[in-house]
Design a protein around this motif. Structure first.
Motif, mmCIF file in Angstrom:
data_model
loop_
_atom_site.group_PDB
_atom_site.id
_atom_site.type_symbol
_atom_site.label_atom_id
_atom_site.label_comp_id
_atom_site.label_asym_id
_atom_site.label_seq_id
_atom_site.Cartn_x
_atom_site.Cartn_y
_atom_site.Cartn_z
ATOM 1 N N ALA A 25 -38.632 3.401 35.351
ATOM 2 C CA ALA A 25 -39.239 2.118 35.722
ATOM 3 C C ALA A 25 -39.969 1.547 34.524
ATOM 4 N N GLY A 26 -39.673 0.337 34.209
ATOM 5 C CA GLY A 26 -40.412 -0.297 33.124
ATOM 6 C C GLY A 26 -39.588 -0.595 31.892
ATOM 7 N N ARG A 27 -38.601 0.229 31.593
ATOM 8 C CA ARG A 27 -37.773 -0.027 30.426
ATOM 9 C C ARG A 27 -36.577 0.921 30.416
ATOM 10 N N THR A 28 -35.658 0.648 29.525
ATOM 11 C CA THR A 28 -34.516 1.535 29.313
ATOM 12 C C THR A 28 -34.726 2.269 27.993
ATOM 13 N N PHE A 29 -34.387 3.546 27.979
ATOM 14 C CA PHE A 29 -34.542 4.363 26.782
ATOM 15 C C PHE A 29 -33.179 4.686 26.167
ATOM 16 N N SER A 30 -33.218 5.133 24.947
ATOM 17 C CA SER A 30 -31.974 5.435 24.239
ATOM 18 C C SER A 30 -31.477 6.844 24.473
ATOM 19 N N SER A 31 -32.390 7.757 24.732
ATOM 20 C CA SER A 31 -32.005 9.151 24.958
ATOM 21 C C SER A 31 -32.762 9.693 26.162
ATOM 22 N N TYR A 32 -32.029 10.444 26.983
ATOM 23 C CA TYR A 32 -32.626 11.094 28.147
ATOM 24 C C TYR A 32 -32.266 12.575 28.123
ATOM 25 N N GLY A 33 -33.176 13.363 28.623
ATOM 26 C CA GLY A 33 -32.905 14.786 28.679
ATOM 27 C C GLY A 33 -33.409 15.390 29.970
ATOM 28 N N TRP A 34 -32.815 16.502 30.316
ATOM 29 C CA TRP A 34 -33.305 17.333 31.421
ATOM 30 C C TRP A 34 -33.724 18.681 30.844
ATOM 31 N N PHE A 35 -34.893 19.109 31.245
ATOM 32 C CA PHE A 35 -35.423 20.406 30.858
ATOM 33 C C PHE A 35 -35.817 21.130 32.134
ATOM 34 N N ARG A 36 -36.039 22.439 32.047
ATOM 35 C CA ARG A 36 -36.482 23.192 33.211
ATOM 36 C C ARG A 36 -37.441 24.285 32.782
#
Length: 125
Positions: A25-36
């Motif tokens: 929400a609020g903007r689009t990013f260039s890179s996304y990741g999932w961590f655990r």
């Protein structure tokens, strides 16, 4: 204000599937990741996607079972998790970065500026 909101966690049996979602929400990013992060363990990289190119990269432990994808219209990133194992039990976090580059760099959690609150995934044997 930027927010990453995760959803889709839960309790499943070994071999089942779950799909996690991360809405920005609020903007689009260039890179996304999932961590655990499993109890008593350090947070670890799971998967990353470049929003611009669609390139993806996975941890060896989830390769072939998990798929990261993006929904441009909804500004959302998904993590489809198949053939779940008890060792996949952890709190899963979505992360986002306004920058992008060599995708392997985004296995490093320090590359990310924004984090979601986490969603619990529990896989019973």
């Amino acid at each position: 204000q930027v927010q990453l909101v995760e959803s889709g966690g839960g309790l499943v049996q070994a071999g089942d599937s779950l799909r996690l979602s991360c809405a920005a929400a609020g903007r689009t990013f260039s890179s996304y990741g999932w961590f655990r992060q499993a109890p008593g363990k350090a947070r670890e990289f799971v998967a990353t996607i470049n929003w611009v190119t669609g390139s993806t990269y996975y941890a060896d432990s989830v390769k072939g079972r998990f798929t990261i994808s993006k929904d441009n219209a909804k500004n959302t990133v998904h993590l489809q998790m198949n053939s779940l194992k008890p060792e996949d039990t952890a709190v899963y976090y979505c992360a986002a970065s306004p920058s992008y580059g060599t995708i392997v760099y985004y296995t490093d959690e320090n590359r990310y500026d924004y984090w979601g609150q986490g969603t619990q995934v529990t896989v019973s044997s």
